[in-house]
Every structure is written in C-alpha cells, then in structure tokens.
Design an enzyme around this catalytic site. Structure first.
Site, PDB file in Angstrom:
ATOM      1  N   SER A 171      -7.586  -8.682  42.651  1.00 21.61           N
ATOM      2  CA  SER A 171      -8.980  -9.112  42.702  1.00 21.61           C
ATOM      3  C   SER A 171      -9.739  -8.653  41.452  1.00 21.61           C
ATOM      4  CB  SER A 171      -9.625  -8.606  43.994  1.00 21.61           C
ATOM      5  OG  SER A 171     -10.841  -9.253  44.244  1.00 21.61           O
ATOM      6  N   ASP A 177      -6.914 -17.994  50.277  1.00 22.97           N
ATOM      7  CA  ASP A 177      -7.782 -16.919  49.796  1.00 22.97           C
ATOM      8  C   ASP A 177      -9.227 -17.409  49.875  1.00 22.97           C
ATOM      9  OD1 ASP A 177      -9.257 -15.068  48.231  1.00 22.97           O
ATOM     10  OD2 ASP A 177      -7.470 -14.556  47.081  1.00 22.97           O
ATOM     11  N   HIS A 217      -6.807 -13.204  50.962  1.00 23.23           N
ATOM     12  CA  HIS A 217      -7.104 -12.429  49.760  1.00 23.23           C
ATOM     13  C   HIS A 217      -6.406 -11.073  49.782  1.00 23.23           C
ATOM     14  CE1 HIS A 217      -9.302 -11.367  46.199  1.00 23.23           C
ATOM     15  NE2 HIS A 217      -9.880 -10.331  46.772  1.00 23.23           N
TER      16      HIS A 217
END
Length: 276
Positions: A95, A225, A254
């Site tokens: 991320s 995601d 995610h």
C-alpha cells in the site's frame, strides 16, 4: 528499542531479525512493522534476515509533526538501510509502503537493491485527475481525513472491519483478532502523521520513480482491492516498470498479505528464488 536517528532528528524504530540475505518490509497506512508478522516469521524460518521499520509518526517511531511526505519516508528508509549497512536487499512494500519502496529504490537504492515487490501498492497515482481518470475522487480521501481527525478510533475500526480485508463482502468471515490488531497498530501512531499521510499516499505521483527502477520488480494485487483499485494502480504500474512482473489474485482484498499470508508468502519466496 532499536532506533536510528534521521538527519532531522526523528527516531525510527526498526526490527532486525536473523541472518542471511536481507528482506526489508515497508508497511501501509496507518500501521506499523507489526503488520508484517506473518511475513517476518515465515522468511526468518526460511533463513533470511528480515528488517522492518515503523514509519515516522507511526508505531514506535517519533510522533513528529513534520515530514509526513514520500520524500521523507524514503529518506527515513534509507537511514535504516545505511545504519544497518544492508546490501543486496529485497524491498517489499504494501500500500503506502509500496509507494515508499518505489521512491526509495528510484532515489536512494543505488547498488544496495537487488529486487522490489509492490503489494496492493499505491503507485503510480491514486487521486483522480484529468490525466488519471481511473483514480479515486478527492472526496474519498477527504472522508479519510475527516475520520482520522475527528473520530479516529471508530473510523479505524470501520476500515479494518470493512473494505481493508474485504470483510464487507457477502460470505466473508471477519476475524476479530485481525480487525483489532489493525486498530491497535493504527492507534499507536500519531493522528497528525496519519492525517498528513493521506495526502502522501493519495496525491504523490510515482510515475517517474517507477520508470527509474531498473531491478526486477514483482507487482502483486488483488482484483477485489477496495482501497487501492487495481485498474488505477497495478495495471498501470506494470506498463511503467522496465523489468516488472504482474501477478493478479482473483477475489483477494487489499490486506491480502494477512488474509492470504500462506499464498502471498509462497509466491514471494518463489519470486526471490527464481530471480536470484
């Protein structure tokens, strides 16, 4: 606690376990190095040296009011690498940490970097603009800012129990342990760092960083995601990397490095071994 002090006086906490070839892990917003527990233990047992740090303002690092941007994040990572004199390093970022890896490798890595891995990563640009129509509207990030500034504790619970791990999907089986661990890590950090970090992960353009990465790079992304949609991230990132490989995970969320750690760890290990 093991820390390194940056040029601007911030203490960055890090973990440094084991011996062998080093793998450095870069966590996502608003978490800490603890988010990599499943990977740290797996690769430690596989004979690697594992390193992970808490980003400034996050976890056990200094809750400074300054420097919550990608340039400082990358420089802080460089300070850890140089302090430990790490070489031939595999950098793995999730991320926001994927953005940190991209900027670190492009601007600081030099001959210390062997390969990179981007998992559910924010590059090249999350924010929707005229030039990036597939991006996420600014209103979504304004909502994140409002939640972080005004009701951080319940907001963090909402994120962890909903889109982050896909627990809002029909048939999902939420893990209270996973949700509370996300919340715990988030609440360890500083609200100011988390607030400023939203702009850092959503508005930073990594296009030129990706083009500058010359080492083999694995891009791993779940096609469900809900935090970093794949169409505006991995599917564009792979076109910018000189030596990139894209691996898509059908239905994965995610936070797939936690919810599907066994699959992600095995694929990471295979990439590392195959790449050399």
């Amino acid at each position: 606690m093991p820390t390194v002090t940056t040029a601007d006086g911030v203490e960055i906490f890090y973990k440094d376990w084991g011996s062998g070839r080093p793998i450095m892990f870069h966590h996502g917003w608003p978490l800490s190095s603890d988010d990599w527990d499943a990977q740290l233990m797996f690769f430690l047992q596989e004979g690697y040296r594992v390193v992970a740090h808490d980003r400034r303002g996050h976890g056990r690092s200094t809750q400074t009011s300054d420097g919550h941007d990608m340039d400082h994040y990358a420089a802080d990572a460089a300070a850890v690498v140089e302090h430990l004199d790490l070489r031939d390093v595999i950098h793995v970022g999730h991320s926001t940490g994927g953005g940190e890896v991209a900027r670190y490798v492009a601007r600081h890595g030099g001959d210390r970097v062997a390969m990179a891995v981007l998992i559910g990563a924010v590059p090249p640009l999350m924010l929707k603009t005229d030039a990036n129509p597939a991006g996420t509207p600014i209103e979504v990030f304004d909502g994140f800012r409002d939640g972080t500034a005004n009701r951080r504790s319940p907001f963090f619970l909402d994120v962890a129990s909903g889109p982050f791990y896909g627990y809002n999907r029909p048939g999902a089986e939420p893990s209270q342990g996973v949700i509370l661990n996300w919340w715990r890590q988030g609440m360890m950090g500083g609200a100011a760092a988390h607030y400023d970090g939203i702009a850092a992960f959503s508005e930073t353009d990594f296009t030129e960083d990706l083009r500058a990465i010359t080492v083999p790079t694995l891009v791993m992304h779940g096609d469900d995601d809900q935090v970093v949609p794949i169409a505006a991230s991995a599917e564009i990132t792979i076109t910018l990397l000189p030596h990139g490989t894209l691996k898509i995970y059908p239905g994965y969320p995610h936070g797939m490095a936690t919810t599907h750690a066994d699959v992600i760890n095995a694929d990471l290990l295979e990439f590392i071994r195959a790449t050399g």
